[in-house]
Every structure is written in C-alpha cells, then in structure tokens.
Design a protein around this motif. Structure first.
Motif, PDB file in Angstrom:
ATOM      1  N   GLY A 197       0.640  -1.256  -0.176  1.00  0.00           N
ATOM      2  CA  GLY A 197      -0.009   0.018  -0.081  1.00  0.00           C
ATOM      3  C   GLY A 197       0.986   1.314   0.137  1.00  0.00           C
ATOM      4  N   GLN A 198       2.119   0.936  -0.170  1.00  0.00           N
ATOM      5  CA  GLN A 198       2.775   2.401  -0.195  1.00  0.00           C
ATOM      6  C   GLN A 198       2.734   3.401  -1.542  1.00  0.00           C
ATOM      7  OE1 GLN A 198       4.968   3.258   2.309  1.00  0.00           O
ATOM      8  NE2 GLN A 198       4.084   1.501   3.392  1.00  0.00           N
ATOM      9  N   ILE A 199       2.291   2.454  -2.576  1.00  0.00           N
ATOM     10  CA  ILE A 199       1.942   3.158  -3.824  1.00  0.00           C
ATOM     11  C   ILE A 199       0.694   2.682  -4.544  1.00  0.00           C
ATOM     12  CG2 ILE A 199       4.443   3.662  -4.379  1.00  0.00           C
ATOM     13  CD1 ILE A 199       4.230   1.286  -6.248  1.00  0.00           C
ATOM     14  N   SER A 200       0.142   3.414  -5.217  1.00  0.00           N
ATOM     15  CA  SER A 200      -0.842   3.133  -6.082  1.00  0.00           C
ATOM     16  C   SER A 200      -1.093   3.759  -7.211  1.00  0.00           C
ATOM     17  CB  SER A 200      -2.374   3.393  -5.222  1.00  0.00           C
ATOM     18  OG  SER A 200      -2.407   4.914  -5.259  1.00  0.00           O
ATOM     19  N   GLY A 201      -1.200   3.127  -8.483  1.00  0.00           N
ATOM     20  CA  GLY A 201      -1.396   3.769  -9.754  1.00  0.00           C
ATOM     21  C   GLY A 201      -0.321   3.475 -10.486  1.00  0.00           C
ATOM     22  N   ALA A 202      -0.317   3.456 -11.753  1.00  0.00           N
ATOM     23  CA  ALA A 202       0.568   2.940 -12.844  1.00  0.00           C
ATOM     24  C   ALA A 202       2.068   3.901 -12.693  1.00  0.00           C
ATOM     25  CB  ALA A 202       0.000   2.798 -14.198  1.00  0.00           C
ATOM     26  N   TYR A 203       1.735   5.016 -12.749  1.00  0.00           N
ATOM     27  CA  TYR A 203       2.689   5.994 -12.722  1.00  0.00           C
ATOM     28  C   TYR A 203       3.586   5.791 -11.680  1.00  0.00           C
ATOM     29  CZ  TYR A 203       5.401  10.441 -12.755  1.00  0.00           C
ATOM     30  OH  TYR A 203       6.618  11.263 -12.568  1.00  0.00           O
ATOM     31  N   ALA A 204       3.267   5.494 -10.272  1.00  0.00           N
ATOM     32  CA  ALA A 204       4.018   5.302  -9.168  1.00  0.00           C
ATOM     33  C   ALA A 204       4.889   4.121  -9.293  1.00  0.00           C
ATOM     34  CB  ALA A 204       3.143   5.401  -7.773  1.00  0.00           C
ATOM     35  N   ALA A 205       3.929   2.992  -9.763  1.00  0.00           N
ATOM     36  CA  ALA A 205       4.965   1.688 -10.075  1.00  0.00           C
ATOM     37  C   ALA A 205       5.973   2.070 -10.963  1.00  0.00           C
ATOM     38  CB  ALA A 205       3.930   0.719 -10.338  1.00  0.00           C
ATOM     39  N   PHE A 206       5.685   2.685 -12.145  1.00  0.00           N
ATOM     40  CA  PHE A 206       6.978   2.799 -13.190  1.00  0.00           C
ATOM     41  C   PHE A 206       7.984   3.599 -12.575  1.00  0.00           C
ATOM     42  CE2 PHE A 206       8.765   5.236 -16.464  1.00  0.00           C
ATOM     43  CZ  PHE A 206       9.014   4.297 -17.413  1.00  0.00           C
ATOM     44  N   VAL A 207       7.550   4.774 -11.743  1.00  0.00           N
ATOM     45  CA  VAL A 207       8.839   5.612 -11.069  1.00  0.00           C
ATOM     46  C   VAL A 207       9.483   4.802 -10.195  1.00  0.00           C
ATOM     47  CG1 VAL A 207       9.166   7.551  -9.402  1.00  0.00           C
ATOM     48  CG2 VAL A 207       7.571   7.852 -11.669  1.00  0.00           C
ATOM     49  N   VAL A 208       8.899   3.807  -9.267  1.00  0.00           N
ATOM     50  CA  VAL A 208       9.527   3.036  -8.444  1.00  0.00           C
ATOM     51  C   VAL A 208      10.239   1.820  -8.961  1.00  0.00           C
ATOM     52  CG1 VAL A 208       9.104   1.186  -6.618  1.00  0.00           C
ATOM     53  CG2 VAL A 208       7.956   2.963  -6.575  1.00  0.00           C
ATOM     54  N   GLY A 209      10.045   1.476 -10.126  1.00  0.00           N
ATOM     55  CA  GLY A 209      10.999   0.580 -11.077  1.00  0.00           C
ATOM     56  C   GLY A 209      12.401   1.454 -11.609  1.00  0.00           C
ATOM     57  N   VAL A 210      11.927   2.671 -11.824  1.00  0.00           N
ATOM     58  CA  VAL A 210      13.184   3.393 -12.342  1.00  0.00           C
ATOM     59  C   VAL A 210      14.147   3.597 -11.216  1.00  0.00           C
ATOM     60  CG1 VAL A 210      14.084   5.646 -13.125  1.00  0.00           C
ATOM     61  CG2 VAL A 210      11.985   4.673 -14.220  1.00  0.00           C
ATOM     62  N   SER A 211      13.578   4.007 -10.004  1.00  0.00           N
ATOM     63  CA  SER A 211      14.552   4.194  -8.826  1.00  0.00           C
ATOM     64  C   SER A 211      14.722   3.050  -7.928  1.00  0.00           C
ATOM     65  CB  SER A 211      13.776   5.518  -8.205  1.00  0.00           C
ATOM     66  OG  SER A 211      12.599   5.327  -7.808  1.00  0.00           O
ATOM     67  N   ALA A 212      14.490   1.982  -8.344  1.00  0.00           N
ATOM     68  CA  ALA A 212      14.562   0.623  -7.639  1.00  0.00           C
ATOM     69  C   ALA A 212      16.068   0.744  -6.911  1.00  0.00           C
ATOM     70  CB  ALA A 212      14.101  -0.396  -8.171  1.00  0.00           C
ATOM     71  N   PRO A 213      17.122   0.651  -7.881  1.00  0.00           N
ATOM     72  CA  PRO A 213      18.329   0.439  -7.209  1.00  0.00           C
ATOM     73  C   PRO A 213      18.675   1.631  -5.922  1.00  0.00           C
ATOM     74  CG  PRO A 213      18.708   0.316  -9.487  1.00  0.00           C
ATOM     75  CD  PRO A 213      17.308   1.014  -9.114  1.00  0.00           C
ATOM     76  N   VAL A 214      18.321   2.612  -6.087  1.00  0.00           N
ATOM     77  CA  VAL A 214      18.629   3.670  -4.834  1.00  0.00           C
ATOM     78  C   VAL A 214      17.515   3.371  -3.933  1.00  0.00           C
ATOM     79  CG1 VAL A 214      18.396   6.157  -4.352  1.00  0.00           C
ATOM     80  CG2 VAL A 214      19.177   5.485  -6.387  1.00  0.00           C
ATOM     81  N   ILE A 215      16.309   3.109  -4.030  1.00  0.00           N
ATOM     82  CA  ILE A 215      15.234   2.786  -3.006  1.00  0.00           C
ATOM     83  C   ILE A 215      15.945   1.568  -2.464  1.00  0.00           C
ATOM     84  CG2 ILE A 215      12.920   1.987  -2.565  1.00  0.00           C
ATOM     85  CD1 ILE A 215      12.093   3.808  -4.875  1.00  0.00           C
ATOM     86  N   LEU A 216      16.220   0.366  -3.083  1.00  0.00           N
ATOM     87  CA  LEU A 216      16.564  -0.769  -2.399  1.00  0.00           C
ATOM     88  C   LEU A 216      17.725  -0.587  -1.438  1.00  0.00           C
ATOM     89  CD1 LEU A 216      15.519  -3.380  -4.984  1.00  0.00           C
ATOM     90  CD2 LEU A 216      14.346  -2.627  -2.989  1.00  0.00           C
ATOM     91  N   THR A 217      18.724   0.139  -2.032  1.00  0.00           N
ATOM     92  CA  THR A 217      20.160   0.516  -1.323  1.00  0.00           C
ATOM     93  C   THR A 217      19.686   1.242  -0.004  1.00  0.00           C
ATOM     94  OG1 THR A 217      21.301   0.691  -3.573  1.00  0.00           O
ATOM     95  CG2 THR A 217      22.181   1.633  -1.210  1.00  0.00           C
ATOM     96  N   GLN A 218      18.841   2.249   0.027  1.00  0.00           N
ATOM     97  CA  GLN A 218      18.342   3.094   1.174  1.00  0.00           C
ATOM     98  C   GLN A 218      17.666   2.247   2.124  1.00  0.00           C
ATOM     99  OE1 GLN A 218      19.110   6.019   2.126  1.00  0.00           O
ATOM    100  NE2 GLN A 218      20.440   6.393   0.269  1.00  0.00           N
ATOM    101  N   LEU A 219      16.911   1.130   1.718  1.00  0.00           N
ATOM    102  CA  LEU A 219      16.073   0.048   2.408  1.00  0.00           C
ATOM    103  C   LEU A 219      17.080  -0.730   3.430  1.00  0.00           C
ATOM    104  CD1 LEU A 219      12.985  -0.559   0.564  1.00  0.00           C
ATOM    105  CD2 LEU A 219      13.168   0.567   2.701  1.00  0.00           C
ATOM    106  N   GLY A 220      18.151  -0.964   2.694  1.00  0.00           N
ATOM    107  CA  GLY A 220      19.083  -1.910   3.223  1.00  0.00           C
ATOM    108  C   GLY A 220      20.129  -1.536   4.302  1.00  0.00           C
ATOM    109  N   ARG A 221      19.864   0.297   4.238  1.00  0.00           N
ATOM    110  CA  ARG A 221      20.592   0.781   5.355  1.00  0.00           C
ATOM    111  C   ARG A 221      19.970   1.281   6.374  1.00  0.00           C
ATOM    112  NH1 ARG A 221      23.893   4.930   1.349  1.00  0.00           N
ATOM    113  NH2 ARG A 221      25.147   3.387   0.571  1.00  0.00           N
ATOM    114  N   ILE A 222      18.545   1.047   6.631  1.00  0.00           N
ATOM    115  CA  ILE A 222      17.844   1.398   7.543  1.00  0.00           C
ATOM    116  C   ILE A 222      17.884   0.673   8.799  1.00  0.00           C
ATOM    117  CG2 ILE A 222      15.277   1.610   8.507  1.00  0.00           C
ATOM    118  CD1 ILE A 222      14.692   2.400   5.427  1.00  0.00           C
ATOM    119  N   GLN A 223      18.036   1.105   9.990  1.00  0.00           N
ATOM    120  CA  GLN A 223      18.233   0.353  11.376  1.00  0.00           C
ATOM    121  C   GLN A 223      16.947   0.111  11.732  1.00  0.00           C
ATOM    122  OE1 GLN A 223      19.670   2.908  14.491  1.00  0.00           O
ATOM    123  NE2 GLN A 223      20.436   1.226  15.779  1.00  0.00           N
TER     124      GLN A 223
END
Length: 171
Positions: A78-104
């Motif tokens: 439920g963090q995103i909804s809609g086609a555009y948001a899914a596409f943008v998450v796909g484009v920025s996935a490497p950065v997003i997943l790197t940041q998620l890996g650093r969260i305590q």
C-alpha cells in the motif's frame, strides 16, 4: 500489472545508461574532430570504447528485476497506487533498495541495541551496517589513538570585496 510497470521502469534506467554512453561517445568524437591534427590518433573513438554490451545488458536486466520486485513490494504493502507510481519505483529501484538496506531496525533504534562488540587487543573490528562495496575498517583502541592536532582555521574567502561569512553579497 505492478511487475510489468516496475520492470519497464528498470529497463528505462538501462536505456538511460546506454544513452549516456552514446553522449560520451559523441563528445569524444567531437573532441577528436576539433582537436589539432598534430599528434592525434588517425581513427576517431569507437562506440565500443564507451559501451560494454555484455555488462550494460546485464545491468539493464538486473535493474529490470529490481524494478519489478520493488514495484510489487511497494504496491502490495500500500505504499504506492497507480501505474505512474509503479513505473517511477521501477526506475528508482536501485537507489530505493540501497536505502532500505541501510535502515536500522526500529526496535534496535528504540532500545539502543549495541552495534559493535567489546574492543579486542590491537583494535576492534567495526560492525556497523555498511553500504554496498564498503569494507569494514580496523578502529584503533582509544589508548593508541593520537591526540587531535589543532589545525589552523582557514581564512574566509573574499567575494566581491567582502568576506564570505555573511557580509556583503555572494553569487
């Protein structure tokens, strides 16, 4: 649908990387043409010098998988909804997943769980969460650490007849 949109976003990232390679190649060719003829290589730069088909294709496939996974992860929670948001998450996935890996973990942050063991003789191995491709370093024991030396304070730069520490205007 989220998988396809996220994967398409990941592929777009690979296409943008290839486009940047083309721009680098174009700039090198232009520089080659405009440089004086004396001491110049006879052949202009080749595209293959700026683009590695195997590595860049593999990176695009990996980015596509990361984009699909991130879009599904964010969409099903439920963090995103809609086609555009899914596409943008796909484009920025490497950065997003790197940041998620650093969260305590929240529980570690609240309880103040220790992140490093007690120091050993000769230095302690650093065990803090590190980013990708970062090697842990050996931290010297406090008794071995040198006293900090007082460094001279740098003089403020002059910008348009005044100092850069808030006086006058700076561009």
């Amino acid at each position: 649908m989220l998988i396809l949109l996220g994967a398409a976003g990941g592929v777009l990232r690979g296409v943008l990387d290839a486009y940047n390679c083309v721009l680098d190649w174009q700039a090198a060719r232009r520089e080659h043409r405009q440089a004086p003829a004396a001491g110049q290589e006879p052949q202009p730069p080749r595209f293959r010098d700026h683009f590695d088909p195997v590595a860049d294709t593999a990176a695009a496939v990996i980015h596509s998988g990361m984009g699909a996974g991130a879009a599904v992860l964010f969409g099903t929670t439920g963090q995103i909804s809609g086609a555009y948001a899914a596409f943008v998450v796909g484009v920025s996935a490497p950065v997003i997943l790197t940041q998620l890996g650093r969260i305590q973990a929240v529980s570690d942050a609240v309880t103040g769980a220790p992140t490093a063991p007690a120091p050993e003789a000769g230095g302690a191995q650093q065990t803090e969460p590190l980013g990708p491709r970062v090697r842990p370093s050996v931290v010297p024991e406090p008794a071995q650490a040198q006293e900090p030396q007082a460094e001279p304070r740098p003089q403020p730069r002059r910008i348009h007849g005044s100092t850069a520490e808030g006086e006058g205007t700076a561009l």
